[in-house]
Design a protein around this motif. Structure first.
Motif, mmCIF file in Angstrom:
data_model
loop_
_atom_site.group_PDB
_atom_site.id
_atom_site.type_symbol
_atom_site.label_atom_id
_atom_site.label_comp_id
_atom_site.label_asym_id
_atom_site.label_seq_id
_atom_site.Cartn_x
_atom_site.Cartn_y
_atom_site.Cartn_z
ATOM 1 N N CYS A 33 45.264 37.947 -5.708
ATOM 2 C CA CYS A 33 44.866 36.786 -6.497
ATOM 3 C C CYS A 33 46.058 35.911 -6.875
ATOM 4 N N MET A 34 47.264 36.447 -6.889
ATOM 5 C CA MET A 34 48.422 35.613 -7.213
ATOM 6 C C MET A 34 48.820 34.730 -6.036
ATOM 7 N N GLY A 35 48.109 34.825 -4.937
ATOM 8 C CA GLY A 35 48.393 33.980 -3.792
ATOM 9 C C GLY A 35 47.750 32.615 -3.876
ATOM 10 N N THR A 36 46.939 32.375 -4.932
ATOM 11 C CA THR A 36 46.232 31.103 -5.052
ATOM 12 C C THR A 36 46.276 30.560 -6.473
ATOM 13 N N VAL A 37 46.042 29.271 -6.568
ATOM 14 C CA VAL A 37 45.876 28.584 -7.841
ATOM 15 C C VAL A 37 44.454 28.024 -7.836
ATOM 16 N N LEU A 38 43.694 28.280 -8.886
ATOM 17 C CA LEU A 38 42.341 27.737 -9.010
ATOM 18 C C LEU A 38 42.410 26.397 -9.721
ATOM 19 N N CYS A 39 41.798 25.378 -9.138
ATOM 20 C CA CYS A 39 41.826 24.031 -9.703
ATOM 21 C C CYS A 39 40.394 23.587 -10.000
ATOM 22 N N ASP A 40 40.102 23.350 -11.266
ATOM 23 C CA ASP A 40 38.758 22.929 -11.666
ATOM 24 C C ASP A 40 38.454 21.511 -11.193
ATOM 25 N N ILE A 41 37.211 21.339 -10.744
ATOM 26 C CA ILE A 41 36.694 20.016 -10.383
ATOM 27 C C ILE A 41 35.347 19.866 -11.077
ATOM 28 N N VAL A 42 35.133 18.719 -11.717
ATOM 29 C CA VAL A 42 33.910 18.475 -12.463
ATOM 30 C C VAL A 42 33.224 17.227 -11.921
ATOM 31 N N TYR A 43 31.900 17.334 -11.747
ATOM 32 C CA TYR A 43 31.072 16.171 -11.425
ATOM 33 C C TYR A 43 29.828 16.258 -12.288
ATOM 34 N N ASP A 44 29.646 15.254 -13.118
ATOM 35 C CA ASP A 44 28.510 15.213 -14.035
ATOM 36 C C ASP A 44 28.504 16.501 -14.858
ATOM 37 N N THR A 45 27.488 17.330 -14.737
ATOM 38 C CA THR A 45 27.446 18.570 -15.512
ATOM 39 C C THR A 45 27.834 19.792 -14.687
ATOM 40 N N SER A 46 28.215 19.569 -13.433
ATOM 41 C CA SER A 46 28.579 20.681 -12.559
ATOM 42 C C SER A 46 30.086 20.860 -12.501
ATOM 43 N N LYS A 47 30.475 22.098 -12.329
ATOM 44 C CA LYS A 47 31.896 22.425 -12.265
ATOM 45 C C LYS A 47 32.114 23.432 -11.142
ATOM 46 N N SER A 48 33.218 23.272 -10.424
ATOM 47 C CA SER A 48 33.587 24.206 -9.378
ATOM 48 C C SER A 48 35.100 24.335 -9.378
ATOM 49 N N SER A 49 35.602 25.249 -8.574
ATOM 50 C CA SER A 49 37.045 25.413 -8.460
ATOM 51 C C SER A 49 37.457 25.344 -7.007
ATOM 52 N N LEU A 50 38.564 24.683 -6.775
ATOM 53 C CA LEU A 50 39.172 24.629 -5.456
ATOM 54 C C LEU A 50 40.319 25.621 -5.461
ATOM 55 N N ARG A 51 40.375 26.479 -4.468
ATOM 56 C CA ARG A 51 41.472 27.433 -4.343
ATOM 57 C C ARG A 51 42.539 26.837 -3.429
ATOM 58 N N ILE A 52 43.743 26.751 -3.952
ATOM 59 C CA ILE A 52 44.882 26.283 -3.169
ATOM 60 C C ILE A 52 45.837 27.461 -3.047
ATOM 61 N N SER A 53 46.192 27.809 -1.841
ATOM 62 C CA SER A 53 47.037 28.968 -1.590
ATOM 63 C C SER A 53 48.510 28.587 -1.557
ATOM 64 N N PHE A 54 49.361 29.520 -1.980
ATOM 65 C CA PHE A 54 50.799 29.291 -1.859
ATOM 66 C C PHE A 54 51.204 29.108 -0.405
ATOM 67 N N GLU A 55 50.423 29.677 0.507
ATOM 68 C CA GLU A 55 50.690 29.502 1.928
ATOM 69 C C GLU A 55 50.501 28.049 2.360
ATOM 70 N N GLU A 56 49.821 27.254 1.530
ATOM 71 C CA GLU A 56 49.568 25.854 1.845
ATOM 72 C C GLU A 56 50.601 24.916 1.218
ATOM 73 N N LYS A 57 51.701 25.463 0.735
ATOM 74 C CA LYS A 57 52.693 24.636 0.052
ATOM 75 C C LYS A 57 53.318 23.581 0.964
ATOM 76 N N ASP A 58 53.185 23.745 2.276
ATOM 77 C CA ASP A 58 53.722 22.750 3.210
ATOM 78 C C ASP A 58 52.786 21.569 3.421
ATOM 79 N N LEU A 59 51.589 21.637 2.838
ATOM 80 C CA LEU A 59 50.679 20.499 2.928
ATOM 81 C C LEU A 59 51.270 19.319 2.157
ATOM 82 N N SER A 60 50.989 18.132 2.627
ATOM 83 C CA SER A 60 51.431 16.933 1.911
ATOM 84 C C SER A 60 50.506 16.695 0.717
ATOM 85 N N GLU A 61 50.937 15.832 -0.176
ATOM 86 C CA GLU A 61 50.082 15.465 -1.314
ATOM 87 C C GLU A 61 48.765 14.872 -0.813
ATOM 88 N N GLU A 62 48.831 14.092 0.264
ATOM 89 C CA GLU A 62 47.627 13.468 0.820
ATOM 90 C C GLU A 62 46.655 14.527 1.347
#
Length: 133
Positions: free
Chosen positions: A86-115
């Motif tokens: 579980c320490m291999g990822t960061v959970l990022c909350d996303i909210v739309y209206d009354t719904s909420k979800s999380s996007l998992r971003i992995s440390f292995e993806e650190k080479d991804l650009s901001e875009e």
């Protein structure tokens, strides 16, 4: 958590970055889960540029080791991030209206650009919107 992340003061530094961007970083020490949540005074929008920049900064905050075997604590002869998966990822909350979800971003993806990170947020947001229909 006696890992490289701890020795680099990762949680404290990542929390400082989140606060700088107006977000809150939560760390569950028992389960070793890092999550980023919107502060209550932040209005969630579909423009994830700011969020993506923050996540990019957090992912690139600490040095990441090369993984040989993520199932063992000392696969390289040294403590590594992945002593617990579980320490291999960061959970990022996303909210739309009354719904909420999380996007998992992995440390292995650190080479991804901001875009590219922004695109991941947009795709998750679109999915969340579509589930509201």
């Amino acid at each position: 958590m006696a890992t490289i992340l701890n020795s680099q003061n990762y949680i404290e530094k990542a929390s400082d970055i989140a606060i700088k961007y107006g977000y809150v970083l939560n760390y569950d020490n028992k389960n070793e889960i890092v999550s980023i949540q919107c502060a209550k005074d932040i209005q969630q929008t579909d423009d994830f540029s700011y969020y993506a920049k923050m996540v990019y900064d957090i992912l690139n905050l600490a040095d990441t080791p090369t993984i040989i075997d993520p199932d063992t604590e000392f696969s390289t002869g040294e403590a590594n991030y992945y002593s617990r998966p579980c320490m291999g990822t960061v959970l990022c909350d996303i909210v739309y209206d009354t719904s909420k979800s999380s996007l998992r971003i992995s440390f292995e993806e650190k080479d991804l650009s901001e875009e590219q990170i922004k695109t991941k947020f947009e795709e998750k947001y679109q999915w969340l919107k579509e589930t509201q229909k």
